[in-house]
Write a protein that holds these residues in place. Structure first.
Motif, mmCIF file in Angstrom:
data_model
loop_
_atom_site.group_PDB
_atom_site.id
_atom_site.type_symbol
_atom_site.label_atom_id
_atom_site.label_comp_id
_atom_site.label_asym_id
_atom_site.label_seq_id
_atom_site.Cartn_x
_atom_site.Cartn_y
_atom_site.Cartn_z
ATOM 1 N N THR A 28 -14.396 -17.583 33.508
ATOM 2 C CA THR A 28 -13.078 -18.146 33.188
ATOM 3 C C THR A 28 -13.175 -19.349 32.269
ATOM 4 O O THR A 28 -12.142 -19.798 31.742
ATOM 5 C CB THR A 28 -12.334 -18.549 34.470
ATOM 6 O OG1 THR A 28 -13.137 -19.471 35.236
ATOM 7 C CG2 THR A 28 -12.004 -17.333 35.320
ATOM 8 N N LEU A 29 -14.388 -19.879 32.075
ATOM 9 C CA LEU A 29 -14.537 -20.984 31.124
ATOM 10 C C LEU A 29 -14.218 -20.532 29.707
ATOM 11 O O LEU A 29 -13.864 -21.355 28.850
ATOM 12 C CB LEU A 29 -15.963 -21.547 31.175
ATOM 13 C CG LEU A 29 -16.335 -22.313 32.443
ATOM 14 C CD1 LEU A 29 -17.809 -22.666 32.431
ATOM 15 C CD2 LEU A 29 -15.496 -23.567 32.573
ATOM 16 N N SER A 30 -14.347 -19.233 29.440
ATOM 17 C CA SER A 30 -14.039 -18.687 28.120
ATOM 18 C C SER A 30 -12.685 -17.997 28.176
ATOM 19 O O SER A 30 -12.483 -17.052 28.942
ATOM 20 C CB SER A 30 -15.118 -17.683 27.703
ATOM 21 O OG SER A 30 -14.749 -17.045 26.495
ATOM 22 N N HIS A 31 -11.743 -18.468 27.348
ATOM 23 C CA HIS A 31 -10.395 -17.894 27.346
ATOM 24 C C HIS A 31 -10.394 -16.438 26.903
ATOM 25 O O HIS A 31 -9.457 -15.696 27.222
ATOM 26 C CB HIS A 31 -9.481 -18.717 26.441
ATOM 27 C CG HIS A 31 -9.070 -20.023 27.040
ATOM 28 N ND1 HIS A 31 -7.836 -20.214 27.628
ATOM 29 C CD2 HIS A 31 -9.731 -21.199 27.172
ATOM 30 C CE1 HIS A 31 -7.760 -21.460 28.088
ATOM 31 N NE2 HIS A 31 -8.896 -22.073 27.817
ATOM 32 N N SER A 32 -11.432 -16.014 26.191
ATOM 33 C CA SER A 32 -11.470 -14.633 25.710
ATOM 34 C C SER A 32 -11.603 -13.631 26.853
ATOM 35 O O SER A 32 -11.301 -12.452 26.678
ATOM 36 C CB SER A 32 -12.636 -14.452 24.732
ATOM 37 O OG SER A 32 -13.871 -14.742 25.364
ATOM 38 N N TYR A 33 -12.067 -14.093 28.020
ATOM 39 C CA TYR A 33 -12.213 -13.189 29.170
ATOM 40 C C TYR A 33 -10.964 -13.160 30.055
ATOM 41 O O TYR A 33 -10.867 -12.321 30.954
ATOM 42 C CB TYR A 33 -13.403 -13.604 30.036
ATOM 43 C CG TYR A 33 -14.747 -13.379 29.390
ATOM 44 C CD1 TYR A 33 -15.146 -12.113 28.989
ATOM 45 C CD2 TYR A 33 -15.626 -14.438 29.185
ATOM 46 C CE1 TYR A 33 -16.381 -11.903 28.397
ATOM 47 C CE2 TYR A 33 -16.863 -14.243 28.603
ATOM 48 C CZ TYR A 33 -17.238 -12.975 28.208
ATOM 49 O OH TYR A 33 -18.450 -12.769 27.622
ATOM 50 N N HIS A 34 -10.033 -14.092 29.856
ATOM 51 C CA HIS A 34 -8.907 -14.223 30.782
ATOM 52 C C HIS A 34 -8.084 -12.943 30.875
ATOM 53 O O HIS A 34 -7.734 -12.488 31.970
ATOM 54 C CB HIS A 34 -8.015 -15.394 30.363
ATOM 55 C CG HIS A 34 -8.621 -16.731 30.666
ATOM 56 N ND1 HIS A 34 -7.942 -17.912 30.485
ATOM 57 C CD2 HIS A 34 -9.848 -17.079 31.127
ATOM 58 C CE1 HIS A 34 -8.718 -18.937 30.833
ATOM 59 N NE2 HIS A 34 -9.879 -18.448 31.213
ATOM 60 N N GLY A 35 -7.760 -12.356 29.729
ATOM 61 C CA GLY A 35 -6.917 -11.165 29.738
ATOM 62 C C GLY A 35 -7.545 -10.021 30.504
ATOM 63 O O GLY A 35 -6.885 -9.362 31.329
ATOM 64 N N ALA A 36 -8.824 -9.769 30.256
ATOM 65 C CA ALA A 36 -9.508 -8.663 30.938
ATOM 66 C C ALA A 36 -9.628 -8.918 32.443
ATOM 67 O O ALA A 36 -9.480 -7.992 33.253
ATOM 68 C CB ALA A 36 -10.896 -8.465 30.325
ATOM 69 N N LEU A 37 -9.892 -10.168 32.828
ATOM 70 C CA LEU A 37 -9.996 -10.487 34.250
ATOM 71 C C LEU A 37 -8.656 -10.288 34.957
ATOM 72 O O LEU A 37 -8.597 -9.739 36.061
ATOM 73 C CB LEU A 37 -10.476 -11.934 34.419
ATOM 74 C CG LEU A 37 -11.955 -12.197 34.128
ATOM 75 C CD1 LEU A 37 -12.230 -13.697 34.040
ATOM 76 C CD2 LEU A 37 -12.839 -11.570 35.206
#
Length: 622
Positions: A28-37
């Protein structure tokens, strides 16, 4: 990898859960993963882990809280977290709470300021005040659940503040990762609401601004808005509007704007004499633009919620049962215009706080501000225009020249916008169309007053509205332009020599609206009414009407109606397509839409409309 990682958060082995929670926390430190999570369903699982009270879950709870804090930095994901019963809280430092002083002993009250009913049998030794449960158990004095939750939250947070345990300076800084967000934490909504209300009552201006902004961020649904109201946030935020610190005033205005989405909160603002405070903010020429825009929006919502006010704020479908039975375009538009201009509501004028100075200030803002602020300003003026006294004041403030300037802006943007990009118009075009739509509604309302009608340059106004009608502005804006033209015509302000206004309205508004209804409506009945009304218009034999159907993209939805419809729908669709086929330029799109095999099928099965289908086939080059 993300899907199995999220799945492991539900694993029976607590060690597996712990590792999965730790990995999720890092991701979650990387915003690029937020959508997929989020798509993998991580938020409900993290909330469940955070709410698990077992001692073995201490590390898991810490990681779950860290993950939720990071996900909450995105507004849409924050709303999902709030829907799960959690609220993001700013960490303001333990020193900020040192200024907290509990209220001196007095008769207890609810957090929103309302007094608890006194018992008919007061205790001789003061037990009534101490044992409030004895009072609250009395049937007449029993509060609702919202007040009880507000009392519980207030008691919890005030106790923690008194004993110095409400926040520790190391809180939020023990998370792993150098990029970790250490400025917020997550609390259950009962405690979170009470914590934020407590913070806005402190003296630290930075803490107050952060908490006020957090209240606005958390006000994503009716439950949260009323919870903040019951916790006493409304009264405190109104007082903060006059704070000497600009960020505090702007954050308070932001919170009130978000809270005012609830009719209950609007009523609370009115009861707390909040309208007077908001009007004072509006009058102040030094008020920052952002605060001014939110203040005007709140005032508009308050007036909209008042029972004696009538205004139509949304466009209706052009086709309904009554309108179809009339079979008259002017009748359709007059119906919409009359909804906007209900005359018997124009005689009441009880808002003395909206004096000439306020209206002059609003007219000035409408003239000089951005399209976003213009839209809110015009909407508030439209509310006030229900009163003849206010309409006279707007005329005296030269509102007609300002309205004309806004219409000119709408014409410029409408003629320069590319029609092919209307599916996703640029932000500025959306804001301009909304500002123009609100201004046209205001103009239509003001035309009820003779003094205003005499003050306008009707020739210029009609010319601008006609150009706007013929431009590529969104259909929603054309709804109001159409209603205004009908109003101008009913008042005798349209020169007959300029052309047939009714025909222009049919070409540039009614037909595109009917085509859109066929394309986008989920109701088969609404589609049926649209195609039948379209057939009635086309059957008049006006060539410009058939051209307007093709220009609006009506061929493909008509072919779709042939495929799906039957009875009068099929008959009307075939009739409209036949009229379109008389123009050879429409042959390629009719064929490309797949009409030929559908028509052949109708002919082969000899359905009741096979003659019409055969006639249409003979006009096509197949």
């Amino acid at each position: 990898m993300l899907i199995p990682i999220v799945r492991f958060l539900d694993d029976e082995d607590i060690k597996v859960k712990e590792v999965a929670a730790s990995i999720t926390s890092y991701l979650t430190l990387s915003h690029s993963y937020h959508g997929a999570l989020v798509e993998a369903g991580v938020i409900p699982k993290l909330v469940h882990l955070l709410q698990t009270k077992d001692n073995d879950y201490k590390i898991i709870r810490k990681e779950a809280r860290s993950s939720l804090v990071e996900l909450s930095t995105d507004d849409s994901y924050h709303a999902l977290i709030v829907d799960q019963g959690l609220v993001r809280i700013p960490l303001v430092g333990s020193s900020a709470y040192k200024a907290f002083r509990p209220q001196p002993h007095s008769w207890p009250s609810f957090p929103d300021g309302s007094e608890i009913q006194r018992s008919s049998r007061p205790s001789k030794y003061g037990a009534t005040e101490l044992l409030l449960g004895l009072i609250l158990n009395e049937k007449k004095a029993e509060p609702d659940e919202a007040k009880i939750n507000a009392m519980i939250g207030r008691s919890n947070q005030q106790f923690l503040a008194r004993v110095g345990a409400i926040e520790f300076d190391y809180e939020g800084k023990e998370q792993s990762g150098s990029q970790r967000n250490d400025h917020h934490t997550i609390l259950p909504w009962i405690d979170g609401v009470a914590r934020l209300v407590l913070i806005i009552g402190l003296q630290d201006v930075s803490a107050i601004a952060k908490a006020a902004h957090a209240i606005g961020d958390a006000s994503v649904n009716e439950h949260m808005r009323t919870s903040f109201m019951e916790a006493g946030a409304v009264k405190s935020l109104l007082q903060l509007l006059m704070h000497n610190d600009v960020p505090v005033r702007e954050a308070s205005a932001y919170a009130l704007e978000k809270l005012s989405g609830s009719s209950k909160v609007c009523e609370k603002i009115r009861v707390e004499d909040g309208r007077e405070l908001l009007v004072n903010v509006l009058k102040d020429s030094d008020t920052p633009v952002e605060q001014l825009e939110k203040t005007i929006h709140v005032l508009s919502r308050i007036l909209d919620m008042e029972p004696n006010y009538y205004a139509s704020t949304g466009s209706e479908d052009i086709v309904d049962d009554e309108k179809c039975s009339q079979g008259n375009v002017d009748g359709e538009l007059n119906g919409m215009s009359q909804n906007l201009l209900k005359q018997d509501e124009l005689d009441s004028c009880s808002d003395s706080i909206f004096d000439f100075d306020v209206i002059s200030r609003l007219i000035k803002v409408l003239k000089e501000s951005s399209p976003s602020l213009q839209e809110k300003c015009a909407t508030l003026l439209e509310h006030l225009a229900a009163c003849e006294q206010h309409g006279t004041a707007m005329t005296a403030a030269r509102s007609e020249s300002v309205i004309e300037a806004v219409l000119e802006m709408g014409v410029i943007h409408g003629t320069t916008c590319n029609p092919e990009n209307l599916d996703e118009p640029p932000t500025i075009m959306v804001e301009v169309s909304q500002a123009v739509g609100a201004t046209v509604r205001l103009l239509t309302k003001l035309l009820n007053f003779d003094i205003f009608a005499r003050s306008i340059n009707s020739v210029r106004i009609v010319a601008l509205l006609r150009r706007m009608l013929q431009s590529s502005v969104p259909l929603q804006s054309k709804d109001w332009v159409t209603a205004c033209l009908i109003k101008l015509e009913s008042r005798g302000l349209v020169d007959r020599s300029v052309g047939d206004i009714g025909m222009e309205i049919t070409i540039y508004h009614t037909i595109p609206r009917l085509v859109e209804q066929m394309m986008t409506s989920f109701s088969s009945e609404m589609k049926r009414k649209a195609v039948i009304e379209l057939n009635r218009i086309i059957s008049g034999g006006v060539m410009e009407y058939t051209t307007a159907v093709a220009t609006a993209g009506g061929i493909f939805p008509l072919v779709k109606m042939i495929e799906e419809g039957e009875g009068d729908v099929l008959e009307a669709s075939l009739a409209v397509l036949y009229n379109l086929s008389l123009d050879p330029e429409n042959h390629p799109p009719i064929i490309a839409a797949g009409a030929v095999p559908l028509l052949k099928r109708i002919v082969h099965v000899e359905s009741p409309h096979w003659n019409r289908a055969l006639q249409l086939l003979r006009t096509l080059p197949v």
